[in-house]
Design a protein around this motif. Structure first.
Motif, PDB file in Angstrom:
ATOM      1  N   ARG A  86      46.505  49.168  49.636  1.00  0.00           N
ATOM      2  CA  ARG A  86      45.099  48.849  49.379  1.00  0.00           C
ATOM      3  C   ARG A  86      44.942  48.032  48.100  1.00  0.00           C
ATOM      4  NH1 ARG A  86      41.819  54.549  50.480  1.00  0.00           N
ATOM      5  NH2 ARG A  86      42.743  55.034  52.523  1.00  0.00           N
ATOM      6  N   ALA A  89      45.996  44.481  48.762  1.00  0.00           N
ATOM      7  CA  ALA A  89      44.977  43.786  49.549  1.00  0.00           C
ATOM      8  C   ALA A  89      43.770  43.434  48.688  1.00  0.00           C
ATOM      9  CB  ALA A  89      44.550  44.659  50.728  1.00  0.00           C
ATOM     10  N   ARG A  90      43.360  44.341  47.826  1.00  0.00           N
ATOM     11  CA  ARG A  90      42.215  44.075  46.950  1.00  0.00           C
ATOM     12  C   ARG A  90      42.514  42.918  46.006  1.00  0.00           C
ATOM     13  NH1 ARG A  90      39.941  48.777  43.040  1.00  0.00           N
ATOM     14  NH2 ARG A  90      39.614  49.787  45.081  1.00  0.00           N
ATOM     15  N   ALA A  92      44.742  40.529  46.472  1.00  0.00           N
ATOM     16  CA  ALA A  92      44.861  39.293  47.250  1.00  0.00           C
ATOM     17  C   ALA A  92      43.486  38.720  47.584  1.00  0.00           C
ATOM     18  CB  ALA A  92      45.653  39.557  48.526  1.00  0.00           C
ATOM     19  N   GLU A  93      42.554  39.591  47.940  1.00  0.00           N
ATOM     20  CA  GLU A  93      41.218  39.119  48.292  1.00  0.00           C
ATOM     21  C   GLU A  93      40.522  38.440  47.117  1.00  0.00           C
ATOM     22  OE1 GLU A  93      39.195  42.536  49.708  1.00  0.00           O
ATOM     23  OE2 GLU A  93      40.327  42.658  51.597  1.00  0.00           O
ATOM     24  N   SER A  94      40.881  38.827  45.900  1.00  0.00           N
ATOM     25  CA  SER A  94      40.204  38.278  44.730  1.00  0.00           C
ATOM     26  C   SER A  94      40.560  36.822  44.458  1.00  0.00           C
ATOM     27  CB  SER A  94      40.519  39.126  43.493  1.00  0.00           C
ATOM     28  OG  SER A  94      41.894  39.029  43.156  1.00  0.00           O
ATOM     29  N   HIS A  95      41.642  36.321  45.077  1.00  0.00           N
ATOM     30  CA  HIS A  95      41.963  34.901  44.863  1.00  0.00           C
ATOM     31  C   HIS A  95      42.475  34.217  46.130  1.00  0.00           C
ATOM     32  CE1 HIS A  95      46.519  35.453  43.885  1.00  0.00           C
ATOM     33  NE2 HIS A  95      46.073  36.584  44.369  1.00  0.00           N
ATOM     34  N   ALA A  96      42.203  34.802  47.277  1.00  0.00           N
ATOM     35  CA  ALA A  96      42.643  34.190  48.534  1.00  0.00           C
ATOM     36  C   ALA A  96      41.934  32.869  48.803  1.00  0.00           C
ATOM     37  CB  ALA A  96      42.410  35.154  49.693  1.00  0.00           C
ATOM     38  N   SER A  97      40.715  32.716  48.308  1.00  0.00           N
ATOM     39  CA  SER A  97      39.953  31.496  48.580  1.00  0.00           C
ATOM     40  C   SER A  97      40.367  30.329  47.694  1.00  0.00           C
ATOM     41  CB  SER A  97      38.454  31.766  48.394  1.00  0.00           C
ATOM     42  OG  SER A  97      38.179  32.151  47.056  1.00  0.00           O
TER      43      SER A  97
END
Length: 201
Positions: A86, A89-90, A92-97
């Motif tokens: 988790r 994943a958290r 990764a989501e913070s800079h996936a864009s």
């Protein structure tokens, strides 16, 4: 930090004085005062030409370590492996864009986790970090992730005829099949050590 009968000390220094500290260390204590968690991340120094991420290793370890510290305390009944998933994943989501997370040299770190309660102690070790545990009789045990040691060693060069030209041809072939660069060499009889040979050009 003094917590009941436990004393906690955190010390971290950069491996290279010319670089920022790429590691993370944190202790989480629930408000109830029962139990706690320890998080240690050893950031992997990136190559000079960087990777696919706009962020630094300290940025990555701070966010991953912060997420792990919060999750291991706020979810005491969830296994550490699930909490690590988790937290990754958290982060990764913070800079996936903004970053190419599929790049092999995006920021990364080894992990050592420990979580304790009045009844038990849990731990998780990922990659080449080490967790030292002292028993009541004074015996110290090193808890390690030994999976890297169990990967078969591939000889280099695999064969005497490995030349600059043939190496170039095989390198081009391996780029087309990056996940199948090597295969076990065929042998008329089984042997205890595994040998590897390159894929044909």
């Amino acid at each position: 930090m003094q917590t009941g009968w436990m004393r906690t000390e955190l010390v971290s220094e950069p491996g290279d004085p010319g670089r920022p500290n790429e590691d993370f260390a944190g202790v989480g204590l629930p408000a109830a005062g029962q139990g706690g968690s320890l998080v240690v991340l050893d950031g992997v120094t990136p190559p000079r030409n960087g990777g696919g991420c706009l962020h630094s290793v300290p940025w990555f370890t701070a966010r991953l370590g912060g997420a792990l510290t919060e999750l291991t305390v706020s979810h005491p009944d969830v296994p550490l492996a699930e909490l690590l998933s988790r937290a990754i994943a958290r982060t990764a989501e913070s800079h996936a864009s903004t970053c190419d997370l599929s790049h092999p040299r995006t920021p990364q770190a080894t992990v050592a986790l420990a979580r304790w309660s009045p009844a038990s102690v849990e731990y998780l070790v990922l990659s080449d970090s080490a967790l030292l545990v002292e028993s009541p009789d004074g015996t110290v045990t090193a808890l390690l992730d030994d999976r890297l040691d169990r990967i078969p060693i591939r000889p280099w060069p695999p064969r005497p005829w490995w030349t600059a030209r043939s190496a170039t041809r095989r390198a081009a072939s391996s780029r087309r099949r990056p996940t199948r660069r090597w295969r076990p060499a065929r042998s008329p009889a089984p042997c205890p050590a595994r040998r590897y040979a390159p894929w044909p050009p």
